[in-house]
Design a protein around this motif. Structure first.
Motif, PDB file in Angstrom:
ATOM      1  N   ASP A 244       0.824  -1.229   0.141  1.00 46.17           N
ATOM      2  CA  ASP A 244      -0.228  -0.279   0.368  1.00 46.17           C
ATOM      3  C   ASP A 244       0.966   1.381   0.400  1.00 46.17           C
ATOM      4  OD1 ASP A 244      -2.233   1.250   0.441  1.00 46.17           O
ATOM      5  OD2 ASP A 244      -1.667   1.647   2.514  1.00 46.17           O
TER       6      ASP A 244
ATOM      7  N   ASN B  39      -0.605  -4.899   0.745  1.00 45.89           N
ATOM      8  CA  ASN B  39      -2.377  -4.620   0.386  1.00 45.89           C
ATOM      9  C   ASN B  39      -2.857  -5.611  -0.414  1.00 45.89           C
ATOM     10  OD1 ASN B  39      -1.425  -5.257  -1.953  1.00 45.89           O
ATOM     11  ND2 ASN B  39      -0.407  -3.569  -3.604  1.00 45.89           N
ATOM     12  N   ARG B  40      -4.542  -5.030  -0.347  1.00 43.53           N
ATOM     13  CA  ARG B  40      -5.856  -6.254  -0.860  1.00 43.53           C
ATOM     14  C   ARG B  40      -4.985  -7.073  -1.460  1.00 43.53           C
ATOM     15  NH1 ARG B  40     -10.850  -7.604   0.296  1.00 43.53           N
ATOM     16  NH2 ARG B  40     -11.194  -5.601   1.227  1.00 43.53           N
TER      17      ARG B  40
ATOM     18  N   ASP C 195     -10.590  -1.221  12.267  1.00 43.86           N
ATOM     19  CA  ASP C 195     -11.155  -0.224  11.688  1.00 43.86           C
ATOM     20  C   ASP C 195     -10.198   0.887  12.468  1.00 43.86           C
ATOM     21  OD1 ASP C 195     -13.405   0.409   9.158  1.00 43.86           O
ATOM     22  OD2 ASP C 195     -13.745   1.906  10.229  1.00 43.86           O
TER      23      ASP C 195
ATOM     24  N   ARG D 133      -3.516  -3.474   4.484  1.00 44.46           N
ATOM     25  CA  ARG D 133      -4.990  -2.510   4.724  1.00 44.46           C
ATOM     26  C   ARG D 133      -5.778  -2.421   2.870  1.00 44.46           C
ATOM     27  NH1 ARG D 133      -4.338   3.796   1.907  1.00 44.46           N
ATOM     28  NH2 ARG D 133      -6.452   5.138   2.876  1.00 44.46           N
ATOM     29  N   THR D 134      -6.563  -2.743   3.392  1.00 47.93           N
ATOM     30  CA  THR D 134      -7.512  -3.736   2.455  1.00 47.93           C
ATOM     31  C   THR D 134      -8.385  -2.600   1.913  1.00 47.93           C
ATOM     32  OG1 THR D 134      -9.282  -4.440   4.361  1.00 47.93           O
ATOM     33  CG2 THR D 134      -7.346  -5.703   3.099  1.00 47.93           C
ATOM     34  N   GLY D 135      -8.391  -0.959   2.616  1.00 43.03           N
ATOM     35  CA  GLY D 135      -9.730  -0.387   2.387  1.00 43.03           C
ATOM     36  C   GLY D 135      -8.997   1.019   3.050  1.00 43.03           C
ATOM     37  N   GLY D 136     -10.168   2.191   2.700  1.00 41.43           N
ATOM     38  CA  GLY D 136      -9.800   3.274   3.236  1.00 41.43           C
ATOM     39  C   GLY D 136      -9.066   3.448   5.122  1.00 41.43           C
TER      40      GLY D 136
ATOM     41  N   GLU E  84      -9.689   0.446   6.444  1.00 37.07           N
ATOM     42  CA  GLU E  84     -10.027  -1.063   7.256  1.00 37.07           C
ATOM     43  C   GLU E  84      -8.231  -1.841   6.638  1.00 37.07           C
ATOM     44  OE1 GLU E  84     -12.877  -2.170   3.589  1.00 37.07           O
ATOM     45  OE2 GLU E  84     -14.267  -0.616   4.850  1.00 37.07           O
TER      46      GLU E  84
END
Length: 510
Positions: free
Chosen positions: A357, A364-365, A390, A429-432, A434
């Motif tokens: 990321d 990353n995801r 989160d 880190r899979t999202g904003g 998250e």
């Protein structure tokens, strides 16, 4: 001789050659359709030619209006065929349309009492040029039908002129028998000719394809041979016919004898073995064994192996067959060695970038999804645990302070998790805001508390405090569940934790 015949048959029956031969036939049909169109245009002159015969008294029973009809009809047919040919240049139906038009022209000329006999068989002869047996058979059948119809139409006229027949019917039967015999002869001879022609044509085509392929192959091989010495760090030419080894990197190449009874490796590899890192030595020796390299290369374009040197980093070794015998066994082989250390570093850098990321430097995801696939395939250990994390209140921070503050919070959360997890797992880190953590811990609750403790101590330049919601699930507590079910459990617990946070803090949920 038998081997060559087998190879020829294999080449003929190969899908590639079959496809190219069909392409050749289609291209031939395009040219023949153009040729047939020229014939149709030329047939417009049939009308004036017959008119000349009428004027000179050759065709006494033919009227001038018939000549005009023939020319106008052929003009229309030629125009229609021209546009059909432009629309479908390789169509067999467009070709058949032209041949049928010629047969109808002959039929009309019979009806008009123009003495035409031999030219009936010109149409099947033309169809032989298409090299298609079904096309030829169709043309012969339609031609025969037109001849029978033409004979039926003209029988009353010509039968009445003949004194050697008792009736029109006997004349008609006699003519039909003759035409049938001629058609059968035409069919048998033409079909045999067509098969022979197709066979020779296909052989010539395949031989030409083979010659062209060999020319390209030889050109490529020569290009490789002369250019490799400049591209690669080391290039050796191994000739098993002459049993010699020669380095192409030397200013004056010298041939050395290959003695398979005395050693298993080339001169280059015997020197290089001393530089190979210990864990690669065994595989390196197997790959560079010249006693087995011919067998390993049968049916292959090349074989390659990468290893690491003590002094110079990564190398790629490559064996390429240049000449093979009739059994497909390589007799002349190029062996190259190229330093790829910079490529390896660049490759590792690109892989690292693709799995990282950009903002937090966490995985990353994409990396998370690939690790889940690996876990699905390989299973989980007893201390396996997955966390869903989160950041609380991120939207409020973005709205009130700005996105720079939000980014600071996201990076701060990543730092807290990375510090606690360290070598026990991976943080993604899979999202904003998250995150997921895949870890191995016999005390998953303690690891969670340690992350929350680090988050409480954290202070940024733009944001003074941080709050995280965390949920987790362990393989030990749910041995019957797979990784996807554990992920959902962790996610559900995280949202339950987030609900408690907003209820207790009295803040509006983002």
């Amino acid at each position: 001789m038998d081997i060559n015949k087998t190879i020829t048959n294999q080449n003929r029956n190969s899908p590639e050659n079959s496809t190219k031969y069909r392409e050749f036939i289609n291209n031939n049909r395009v040219k023949l359709n153009k040729y047939l169109n020229n014939i149709l245009w030329f047939c417009i002159l049939t009308g004036p030619a017959i008119a000349g015969g009428v004027y000179t008294g050759v065709f006494r029973k033919v009227q001038m209006i018939t000549c005009l009809h023939i020319s106008l009809t052929m003009l229309i047919i030629a125009l229609v065929h021209y546009y059909l040919r432009r629309w479908k240049p390789a169509s067999a139906w467009v070709s058949m349309f032209a041949l049928l038009a010629l047969e109808i022209l002959l039929l009309y000329m019979c009806y008009a009492h123009v003495g035409i006999h031999l030219t009936w068989f010109s149409v099947p002869v033309l169809s032989l040029l298409f090299c298609d047996k079904w096309f030829y058979l169709t043309t012969v059948i339609t031609n025969y039908m037109m001849m029978v119809l033409g004979t039926f139409i003209t029988a009353p006229y010509y039968g009445a002129l003949r004194t050697d027949f008792s009736s029109v019917t006997s004349y008609f039967i006699n003519m039909i028998v003759g035409l049938t015999i001629e058609t059968v002869v035409m069919l048998v001879v033409g079909y045999g000719l067509l098969r022979t022609m197709n066979s020779y044509l296909e052989d010539m085509f395949n031989q030409n394809q083979t010659i062209e392929a060999d020319k390209v192959k030889l050109k490529d091989q020569l290009h490789i041979l002369y250019s490799m010495a400049e591209i690669y760090d080391n290039v050796n030419l191994l000739n098993f016919t002459k049993m010699t080894e020669m380095s192409l990197r030397e200013e004056v190449p010298v041939e050395h004898t290959l003695d398979l009874n005395s050693y298993n490796h080339s001169i280059m590899n015997r020197k290089l073995k001393m530089e190979v890192i210990h864990k690669y030595v065994s595989d390196f020796q197997k790959f560079t064994n010249i006693k087995t390299v011919q067998k390993r290369l049968i049916g292959k374009k090349y074989i390659t192996y990468e290893f690491e040197s003590i002094f110079s980093g990564w190398y790629r070794a490559l064996y390429i067959p240049v000449e093979v015998d009739e059994k497909g066994v390589p007799q002349v082989i190029i062996y190259t060695l190229q330093n790829i250390d910079e490529d390896k570093k660049r490759e590792e850098h690109l892989v690292r970038i693709s799995m990282t990321d950009e903002l937090t430097r966490l995985y990353n995801r994409r990396c998370f999804e690939e690790d889940l696939i690996s876990i699905r395939n390989n299973g989980m250990e007893d201390d396996f645990v997955i966390y869903s994390v989160d950041v609380n209140g991120l939207k409020s921070v973005n709205d009130k302070i700005g996105h720079a503050a939000g980014d600071e919070l996201i990076k701060g959360a990543a730092d807290c998790m990375s510090l606690v997890v360290a070598g026990n797992g991976r943080v993604y880190r899979t999202g904003g805001d998250e995150y997921f953590i895949i870890a191995h811990s016999s005390e998953p609750e303690k690891l969670k508390e340690d992350i929350l403790s680090e988050a409480e101590k954290w202070h940024g330049k733009l944001v003074n405090q941080m709050s995280l919601s965390i949920g987790y699930a362990t393989h030990k507590d749910h041995p019957e569940s797979d990784i996807d079910e554990l992920e959902r459990m962790a996610d559900k617990k995280m949202y339950e934790d987030k609900d408690r946070y907003y209820q207790e803090s009295g803040l509006r949920r983002r």
